[in-house]
Scaffold this motif. Structure first.
Motif, PDB file in Angstrom:
ATOM      1  N   GLY A  48     127.938 -20.785 -86.140  1.00 51.56           N
ATOM      2  CA  GLY A  48     128.302 -20.620 -87.541  1.00 51.56           C
ATOM      3  C   GLY A  48     129.790 -20.697 -87.798  1.00 51.56           C
ATOM      4  O   GLY A  48     130.262 -20.317 -88.870  1.00 51.56           O
ATOM      5  N   ARG A  50     131.707 -23.163 -88.458  1.00 49.99           N
ATOM      6  CA  ARG A  50     132.068 -24.028 -89.591  1.00 49.99           C
ATOM      7  C   ARG A  50     131.974 -23.261 -90.910  1.00 49.99           C
ATOM      8  O   ARG A  50     132.830 -23.397 -91.778  1.00 49.99           O
ATOM      9  CB  ARG A  50     131.159 -25.266 -89.612  1.00 49.99           C
ATOM     10  CG  ARG A  50     131.484 -26.233 -90.700  1.00 49.99           C
ATOM     11  CD  ARG A  50     132.800 -26.977 -90.409  1.00 49.99           C
ATOM     12  NE  ARG A  50     133.170 -27.748 -91.581  1.00 49.99           N
ATOM     13  CZ  ARG A  50     134.359 -27.743 -92.147  1.00 49.99           C
ATOM     14  NH1 ARG A  50     135.330 -27.045 -91.631  1.00 49.99           N
ATOM     15  NH2 ARG A  50     134.613 -28.453 -93.212  1.00 49.99           N
ATOM     16  N   GLU A  51     130.937 -22.436 -91.054  1.00 49.18           N
ATOM     17  CA  GLU A  51     130.780 -21.639 -92.270  1.00 49.18           C
ATOM     18  C   GLU A  51     131.896 -20.601 -92.395  1.00 49.18           C
ATOM     19  O   GLU A  51     132.408 -20.353 -93.483  1.00 49.18           O
ATOM     20  CB  GLU A  51     129.405 -20.956 -92.307  1.00 49.18           C
ATOM     21  CG  GLU A  51     128.247 -21.910 -92.471  1.00 49.18           C
ATOM     22  CD  GLU A  51     127.846 -22.632 -91.183  1.00 49.18           C
ATOM     23  OE1 GLU A  51     128.232 -22.171 -90.071  1.00 49.18           O
ATOM     24  OE2 GLU A  51     127.183 -23.677 -91.288  1.00 49.18           O
ATOM     25  N   GLN A  54     134.970 -22.363 -93.575  1.00 49.47           N
ATOM     26  CA  GLN A  54     134.914 -22.619 -95.022  1.00 49.47           C
ATOM     27  C   GLN A  54     135.232 -21.357 -95.818  1.00 49.47           C
ATOM     28  O   GLN A  54     135.935 -21.416 -96.833  1.00 49.47           O
ATOM     29  CB  GLN A  54     133.542 -23.172 -95.396  1.00 49.47           C
ATOM     30  CG  GLN A  54     133.316 -24.577 -94.886  1.00 49.47           C
ATOM     31  CD  GLN A  54     131.877 -25.047 -95.028  1.00 49.47           C
ATOM     32  OE1 GLN A  54     130.979 -24.282 -95.328  1.00 49.47           O
ATOM     33  NE2 GLN A  54     131.666 -26.338 -94.801  1.00 49.47           N
TER      34      GLN A  54
END
Length: 102
Positions: A48, A50-51, A54
């Motif tokens: 996770g 990448r989340e 972001q």
């Protein structure tokens, strides 16, 4: 955002990083030189990531790494950390967060 909040809760110093980022390595080395042992999350190595990256961007961290939290609060990236260090404000901040005992 909730995930980031949970990841930084109750940790004196948290650094979000990427294993290939030389600037992140420099910031980790600075804290290590102070005797601080930060919790480091390598966003390219955790599930996770990448989340989380972001969410850090939404917090205003651009570029997204390194992102440094001290005492549960977002302090900033490399520029902010180096600026605090040069103003001699970083060590007192680390001390207040319980990450440094000088």
């Amino acid at each position: 955002m909730d995930r980031v909040s949970k990841m930084v809760a109750e940790k004196p110093v948290v650094i979000f990083s990427k294993s290939s980022c030389c600037i992140s390595h420099t910031i980790r080395s600075l804290f290590s030189d102070f005797g601080v042992n930060p919790t480091v999350y390598e966003l390219d190595e955790i599930p996770g990531g990448r989340e989380v990256e972001q969410a850090l961007s939404r917090l205003g961290c651009n570029p997204s790494v390194p992102a440094v939290f001290i005492g549960g609060e977002f302090v900033g990236g490399a520029n902010e950390i180096m600026s605090l260090h040069l103003k001699r404000s970083l060590k007192p901040m680390l001390k207040r967060a319980g990450a440094l005992w000088l």
